[in-house]
Design an enzyme around this catalytic site. Structure first.
Site, PDB file in Angstrom:
ATOM      1  N   LYS A 191     -58.665 -20.871   5.238  1.00 51.47           N
ATOM      2  CA  LYS A 191     -59.227 -19.567   5.618  1.00 51.47           C
ATOM      3  C   LYS A 191     -58.716 -18.544   4.617  1.00 51.47           C
ATOM      4  O   LYS A 191     -57.541 -18.203   4.607  1.00 51.47           O
ATOM      5  CB  LYS A 191     -58.767 -19.144   7.018  1.00 51.47           C
ATOM      6  CG  LYS A 191     -59.410 -17.817   7.449  1.00 51.47           C
ATOM      7  CD  LYS A 191     -58.683 -17.130   8.591  1.00 51.47           C
ATOM      8  CE  LYS A 191     -57.751 -16.044   8.152  1.00 51.47           C
ATOM      9  NZ  LYS A 191     -58.369 -14.899   7.462  1.00 51.47           N
ATOM     10  N   GLY A 244     -48.243 -14.679   4.583  1.00 54.58           N
ATOM     11  CA  GLY A 244     -48.641 -13.474   5.297  1.00 54.58           C
ATOM     12  C   GLY A 244     -47.417 -12.703   5.756  1.00 54.58           C
ATOM     13  O   GLY A 244     -46.320 -12.880   5.216  1.00 54.58           O
ATOM     14  N   SER A 245     -47.601 -11.887   6.765  1.00 57.92           N
ATOM     15  CA  SER A 245     -46.488 -11.060   7.238  1.00 57.92           C
ATOM     16  C   SER A 245     -45.569 -11.888   8.137  1.00 57.92           C
ATOM     17  O   SER A 245     -45.965 -12.928   8.670  1.00 57.92           O
ATOM     18  CB  SER A 245     -47.032  -9.872   8.032  1.00 57.92           C
ATOM     19  OG  SER A 245     -47.634 -10.352   9.217  1.00 57.92           O
ATOM     20  N   VAL A 248     -47.152 -12.290  11.645  1.00 50.80           N
ATOM     21  CA  VAL A 248     -48.142 -13.377  11.773  1.00 50.80           C
ATOM     22  C   VAL A 248     -47.435 -14.731  11.657  1.00 50.80           C
ATOM     23  O   VAL A 248     -47.787 -15.697  12.345  1.00 50.80           O
ATOM     24  CB  VAL A 248     -49.268 -13.227  10.714  1.00 50.80           C
ATOM     25  CG1 VAL A 248     -50.211 -14.421  10.738  1.00 50.80           C
ATOM     26  CG2 VAL A 248     -50.057 -11.944  10.948  1.00 50.80           C
ATOM     27  N   GLY A 249     -46.425 -14.804  10.827  1.00 49.98           N
ATOM     28  CA  GLY A 249     -45.656 -16.045  10.669  1.00 49.98           C
ATOM     29  C   GLY A 249     -45.051 -16.512  11.979  1.00 49.98           C
ATOM     30  O   GLY A 249     -45.030 -17.709  12.283  1.00 49.98           O
ATOM     31  N   GLU A 266     -44.594 -18.445   4.353  1.00 48.24           N
ATOM     32  CA  GLU A 266     -44.162 -17.623   3.216  1.00 48.24           C
ATOM     33  C   GLU A 266     -44.425 -16.179   3.619  1.00 48.24           C
ATOM     34  O   GLU A 266     -45.569 -15.746   3.636  1.00 48.24           O
ATOM     35  CB  GLU A 266     -45.018 -18.025   1.995  1.00 48.24           C
ATOM     36  CG  GLU A 266     -44.522 -17.476   0.716  1.00 48.24           C
ATOM     37  CD  GLU A 266     -43.090 -17.827   0.551  1.00 48.24           C
ATOM     38  OE1 GLU A 266     -42.289 -16.886   0.495  1.00 48.24           O
ATOM     39  OE2 GLU A 266     -42.760 -19.024   0.507  1.00 48.24           O
ATOM     40  N   CYS A 300     -45.310  -9.685  -2.141  1.00 46.82           N
ATOM     41  CA  CYS A 300     -44.146  -9.973  -1.284  1.00 46.82           C
ATOM     42  C   CYS A 300     -42.884  -9.859  -2.112  1.00 46.82           C
ATOM     43  O   CYS A 300     -41.805  -9.634  -1.578  1.00 46.82           O
ATOM     44  CB  CYS A 300     -44.196 -11.339  -0.632  1.00 46.82           C
ATOM     45  SG  CYS A 300     -45.616 -12.317  -0.929  1.00 46.82           S
ATOM     46  N   GLU A 401     -40.640  -3.720   5.308  1.00 44.49           N
ATOM     47  CA  GLU A 401     -41.591  -3.994   4.232  1.00 44.49           C
ATOM     48  C   GLU A 401     -42.766  -3.018   4.343  1.00 44.49           C
ATOM     49  O   GLU A 401     -43.379  -2.899   5.403  1.00 44.49           O
ATOM     50  CB  GLU A 401     -42.110  -5.434   4.337  1.00 44.49           C
ATOM     51  CG  GLU A 401     -43.031  -5.779   3.181  1.00 44.49           C
ATOM     52  CD  GLU A 401     -43.486  -7.233   3.175  1.00 44.49           C
ATOM     53  OE1 GLU A 401     -43.889  -7.731   4.243  1.00 44.49           O
ATOM     54  OE2 GLU A 401     -43.424  -7.865   2.105  1.00 44.49           O
TER      55      GLU A 401
HETATM   56  C1  UN1 Z   1     -46.268 -12.303  -4.306  1.00 45.42           C
HETATM   57  O1  UN1 Z   1     -45.262 -11.677  -4.572  1.00 45.42           O
HETATM   58  O2  UN1 Z   1     -46.938 -11.986  -3.308  1.00 45.42           O
HETATM   59  O3  UN1 Z   1     -43.932 -13.927  -8.784  1.00 45.42           O
HETATM   60  C2  UN1 Z   1     -46.712 -13.434  -5.161  1.00 45.42           C
HETATM   61  C3  UN1 Z   1     -44.914 -13.242  -9.026  1.00 45.42           C
HETATM   62  C4  UN1 Z   1     -46.282 -13.863  -8.945  1.00 45.42           C
HETATM   63  C5  UN1 Z   1     -46.624 -14.246  -7.543  1.00 45.42           C
HETATM   64  C6  UN1 Z   1     -46.270 -13.181  -6.558  1.00 45.42           C
HETATM   65  N1  UN1 Z   1     -46.313 -15.013  -9.810  1.00 45.42           N
HETATM   66  O4  UN1 Z   1     -44.796 -12.088  -9.325  1.00 45.42           O
END
Ligand code: UN1
Length: 512
Positions: A191, A244-245, A248-249, A266, A300, A401
């Site tokens: 999805k 996701g957040s 949600v995780g 993640e 993230c 965050e």
């Molecule tokens: C993310 O931070 O949501 O490490 C992914 C990075 C990218 C991937 C980031 N290769 O900055």
């Protein structure tokens, strides 16, 4: 209007056409059973309708899982090096289509072209890495305790894997999940994020054009509660991977746990960049700007806290703000723009609400903080790059965050102080330190409690062949990227072959 993406030429990406995109199930482009659709609009200019996607529900998920289950029976038996060849070919196709897919992505996601080219490149890198893994998938062969007995462990696929992907790296993160999963012999139902489904479709189209058999990857577009939750709940889905957040995780992790599914989460980050008195300040400022405002702060791994030692604090802040004010905000398709819009109205509201939070907590707003909505900005979700200084580590803007272009600068007294502030947080994804002192760099590598640490670089820039993920509320211990993903998408089977022609009882058969 084109009626699907499957038959449409790859060059469509450069057009301003609206595409109607169906779900991809069992190798066919199909409507959702609901008969409903949703719109994908450009966050830099909401008058631009990028695509119309299927507003699916749990019956669409069931059909996709059934297709994936049927495909698994054959796919698991295709030798891994053959599976990998398809992924290798997909990498070559992605290279040809890189510019088109980058433009599609900027149109649907907003980040600047240089970054969306990087996002497609990350999928290419992941394809090459995982294609190589098809000739490895190593497992241990060990000497047996017994004579005339052979002992080894092999990696086996798990079955149907469900993936729920985010909008900030719509092709890269889909590739982190799909490519290792299929090389390992699994089949997938994905999805894509409802804000950026097109990039996932583009990735899967490249795989399909490279010869991926029907049903190996199925895409069901739609919303979390109607598609994501049913994927996690479905009894025939044996592994779930979510980016996701943390909120949600918790939900997806809870659902997956009930049926003992493998589950990789993640989640959020609040990533610190430490700048010590001996740092190369030019480098730290350059890195800080990129870490905080690249992707409009919507990573993230974004640098959202800058922990700066007192000796360089004033100069660092002055020069950082001077540079941040000069960043050009705008439509990412314009090559002179540095920072695009927020992904949607809700994210922009969140970003602006944290500006108010910061002010009310007593942090000093020294740059930005405002929405941009005049002239060229009138139809997008733009805001200024925003810097708070004199931030206390316990303030909400230093703990929560935000996922936007808002960074807090926190003064600190010493190296030890900096490490304590950096770790004093719910999350543990990425961290960084600027220093020329090798002893402190190594101490930080050991003591920063995050899944990723950078020395003399900002908190972003991970490469696909090393593990990606974090500690604490950032996840549940799994890693994407590199061997971490291979570990997640395979199940170990230990195999013992006894060629002694007699019953050997392992630990029991000893003379002593
Ligand atoms: C993310 O931070 O949501 O490490 C992914 C990075 C990218 C991937 C980031 N290769 O900055």
């Amino acid at each position: 209007m084109a009626t699907d993406t499957f038959t449409a030429p790859a060059t469509l990406g450069t057009s301003t056409e609206t595409r109607v995109v169906k779900n991809f199930v069992d190798g066919e482009w199909v409507d959702s059973v609901t008969g409903e659709t949703f719109e994908n609009r450009n966050p830099a200019d909401t008058r631009d309708l990028v695509g119309i996607f299927q507003h699916s529900n749990k019956d669409d998920v069931s059909a996709a899982v059934d297709a994936a289950k049927r495909a698994f029976a054959k796919w698991r038996l295709v030798p891994a090096p053959r599976r990998a060849e398809i992924v290798f070919r997909a990498a070559e196709i992605l290279i040809e289509r890189k510019e088109d897919y980058a433009r599609d992505m900027t149109r649907e996601m907003g980040k600047v072209l240089a970054e969306t080219r990087g996002d497609v490149q990350e999928a290419i890198d992941a394809a090459y890495y995982n294609a190589g893994e098809g000739r490895r998938l190593f497992g241990p062969t060990v000497p047996s305790e017994m004579p005339n007995k052979f002992a080894m462990a092999v990696r086996q696929p798990i079955g149907v894997c469900g993936m729920i992907t985010p909008w900030n790296f719509p092709m890269a993160i889909s590739s982190w999940k799909l490519l290792p999963a299929i090389v390992c012999g699994n089949t997938c139902v994905i999805k894509p994020a409802q804000d950026t489904p097109l990039s996932t479709f583009n990735l899967v189209r490249a795989l399909s054009d490279a010869g991926l058999p029907k049903g190996v990857i199925n895409i069901v577009a739609g919303y979390g509660a109607e598609v994501g939750t049913p994927i996690a709940e479905h009894p025939d889905v044996r592994a779930v991977s979510l980016t996701g957040s943390s909120a949600v995780g918790r939900i997806i992790g809870g659902i997956a746990a009930k049926s003992f599914k493998h589950c990789s989460l993640e989640l959020g980050g609040k990533n610190p960049m430490i700048v010590l008195d001996d740092a190369n300040l030019d480098l730290a400022i350059e890195g800080g700007l990129w870490g905080a405002f690249g992707t409009t702060g919507q990573r993230c791994t974004a640098t959202s806290r800058m922990i700066v030692q007192k000796g360089v604090y004033r100069e660092f802040v002055e020069r950082l703000v001077d540079r941040a004010k000069k960043l050009k905000v705008g439509n990412g398709l314009d090559e002179t723009v540095h920072m695009g819009p927020a992904i949607n109205a809700r994210q922009l509201e969140t970003d602006l609400s944290y500006v108010e939070v910061g002010k009310s907590e007593g942090a000093k707003l020294v740059c930005g903080g405002n929405r941009l909505d005049k002239g060229d900005y009138a139809h997008g979700y733009f805001m200024e790059p925003t810097v708070f200084t004199d931030v206390d580590p316990k303030m909400r803007i230093a703990q929560e965050e935000i996922f936007g272009p808002v960074v807090g600068v926190i003064p600190c007294d010493s190296f030890e102080d900096a490490i304590e502030i950096a770790n004093g947080i719910e999350y543990g994804l990425s961290s960084s330190i600027y220093t020329k002192d090798v002893n402190r760099a190594f101490t930080a590598m050991r003591d920063l409690y995050t899944g990723i640490t950078y020395i003399n670089a900002p908190t972003i820039g991970a490469e696909v062949h090393l593990p990606f993920g974090g500690t604490k509320a950032t996840g549940n211990g799994h890693r994407e990227g590199g061997i971490g993903a291979i570990d997640f998408y395979t199940e170990w089977k230990s195999v013992y072959v006894d060629y002694s022609d007699k019953l050997q009882k392992a630990q029991i058969d000893r003379e002593d």
